[in-house]
Design an enzyme around this catalytic site. Structure first.
Site, PDB file in Angstrom:
ATOM      1  N   ASP A  69       0.771  -1.303  -0.099  1.00 27.02           N
ATOM      2  CA  ASP A  69      -0.150  -0.333  -0.147  1.00 27.02           C
ATOM      3  C   ASP A  69       0.756   1.182  -0.031  1.00 27.02           C
ATOM      4  O   ASP A  69       1.796   1.121   0.433  1.00 27.02           O
ATOM      5  CB  ASP A  69      -1.000  -0.026   1.405  1.00 27.02           C
ATOM      6  CG  ASP A  69      -2.052   0.976   1.186  1.00 27.02           C
ATOM      7  OD1 ASP A  69      -2.359   1.443  -0.066  1.00 27.02           O
ATOM      8  OD2 ASP A  69      -2.872   1.176   1.992  1.00 27.02           O
ATOM      9  N   GLY A  70       0.473   2.275  -0.422  1.00 29.32           N
ATOM     10  CA  GLY A  70       0.907   3.516  -0.402  1.00 29.32           C
ATOM     11  C   GLY A  70       0.144   4.846  -0.237  1.00 29.32           C
ATOM     12  O   GLY A  70      -1.175   4.692  -0.924  1.00 29.32           O
ATOM     13  N   GLU A 119       2.420   3.959  -4.110  1.00 28.47           N
ATOM     14  CA  GLU A 119       1.776   2.807  -4.465  1.00 28.47           C
ATOM     15  C   GLU A 119       2.505   1.990  -5.417  1.00 28.47           C
ATOM     16  O   GLU A 119       2.840   0.798  -5.207  1.00 28.47           O
ATOM     17  CB  GLU A 119       0.324   2.975  -5.208  1.00 28.47           C
ATOM     18  CG  GLU A 119      -0.963   3.492  -4.423  1.00 28.47           C
ATOM     19  CD  GLU A 119      -1.578   2.431  -3.606  1.00 28.47           C
ATOM     20  OE1 GLU A 119      -0.853   1.173  -3.405  1.00 28.47           O
ATOM     21  OE2 GLU A 119      -2.614   2.764  -2.930  1.00 28.47           O
ATOM     22  N   ASP A 166      -4.204  -2.686  -3.464  1.00 32.15           N
ATOM     23  CA  ASP A 166      -5.421  -2.086  -3.522  1.00 32.15           C
ATOM     24  C   ASP A 166      -5.376  -1.011  -4.572  1.00 32.15           C
ATOM     25  O   ASP A 166      -6.220  -0.207  -4.733  1.00 32.15           O
ATOM     26  CB  ASP A 166      -5.817  -1.505  -2.312  1.00 32.15           C
ATOM     27  CG  ASP A 166      -5.039  -0.434  -1.619  1.00 32.15           C
ATOM     28  OD1 ASP A 166      -4.040   0.141  -2.289  1.00 32.15           O
ATOM     29  OD2 ASP A 166      -5.190  -0.009  -0.441  1.00 32.15           O
ATOM     30  N   HIS A 189      -9.014  -0.964   2.751  1.00 31.38           N
ATOM     31  CA  HIS A 189      -9.996  -0.662   3.955  1.00 31.38           C
ATOM     32  C   HIS A 189     -11.095  -1.586   4.091  1.00 31.38           C
ATOM     33  O   HIS A 189     -12.221  -1.223   4.244  1.00 31.38           O
ATOM     34  CB  HIS A 189     -10.317   0.713   4.079  1.00 31.38           C
ATOM     35  CG  HIS A 189      -9.276   1.712   3.724  1.00 31.38           C
ATOM     36  ND1 HIS A 189      -8.136   1.841   4.742  1.00 31.38           N
ATOM     37  CD2 HIS A 189      -8.646   2.233   2.721  1.00 31.38           C
ATOM     38  CE1 HIS A 189      -7.346   2.550   4.269  1.00 31.38           C
ATOM     39  NE2 HIS A 189      -7.438   3.095   3.013  1.00 31.38           N
ATOM     40  N   ASP A 193      -1.117  -0.615   4.984  1.00 30.76           N
ATOM     41  CA  ASP A 193      -1.759   0.523   5.113  1.00 30.76           C
ATOM     42  C   ASP A 193      -1.153   1.097   6.455  1.00 30.76           C
ATOM     43  O   ASP A 193      -0.525   2.498   6.352  1.00 30.76           O
ATOM     44  CB  ASP A 193      -3.146   0.776   5.147  1.00 30.76           C
ATOM     45  CG  ASP A 193      -3.908   2.049   5.359  1.00 30.76           C
ATOM     46  OD1 ASP A 193      -3.651   2.892   4.280  1.00 30.76           O
ATOM     47  OD2 ASP A 193      -4.483   2.233   6.494  1.00 30.76           O
TER      48      ASP A 193
END
Length: 149
Positions: free
Chosen positions: A11-12, A50, A72, A126, A136
């Site tokens: 994640d980013g 990301e 994601d 999420h 995250d």
């Protein structure tokens, strides 16, 4: 995970976008877990963060591996699975003959993937996927440390 595959969640993000950013990755191999994170205090973008997360995760692997990579980011997943070959054929230009944005990171991700057999998966952010949530949190930590919080 007895099949010997490495499972990575990445994640980013930035706050605001563009702005300072962070990236995180959870790398699992059998019972081993590696948590990676970092950040940029200067202005960056969600997309750059990301992209950085899977690059850093793949670059930590010290031998060729079968990898299951979860992100994601549809931008990252679509870019590396659908768009990158066309960009390379077009001299790193889009179909509209414009320079590919974040070309430095796309080239680095392409090179990191070439060392491994990577299968890409999109996961809803999420949504309670434990390693995506952890990635995250790591990205948030990376940004916080980068800006000195």
């Amino acid at each position: 995970m007895s099949d010997g595959r490495v499972v990575i969640h990445t994640d980013g993000g930035c706050t605001p976008n563009p702005g300072p950013g962070g990236w995180g990755a959870v790398v699992r191999y059998g019972e081993h877990v590696l948590e990676l994170y970092g950040g940029e205090s200067d202005e960056t973008t969600n997309n750059r963060m990301e992209l950085t997360a899977p690059i850093m995760a793949l670059e930590t692997l010290n031998r060729a591996c079968e990898v299951e990579l979860h992100t994601d980011s549809t931008y990252v997943r679509n870019g590396i699975t659908q768009w990158v070959n066309g960009w390379k054929k077009n001299g790193w230009k889009t179909s509209a003959k414009q320079p590919v944005k974040n070309v430095d990171l796309w080239q680095r991700l392409d090179a990191a993937c070439a060392r491994h057999q990577v299968e890409w998966f999109w996961v809803k952010g999420h949504a309670g996927v434990p390693d995506n949530e952890l990635a995250d949190q790591l990205a948030t930590r990376g940004m916080a440390e980068a800006i000195g919080r």
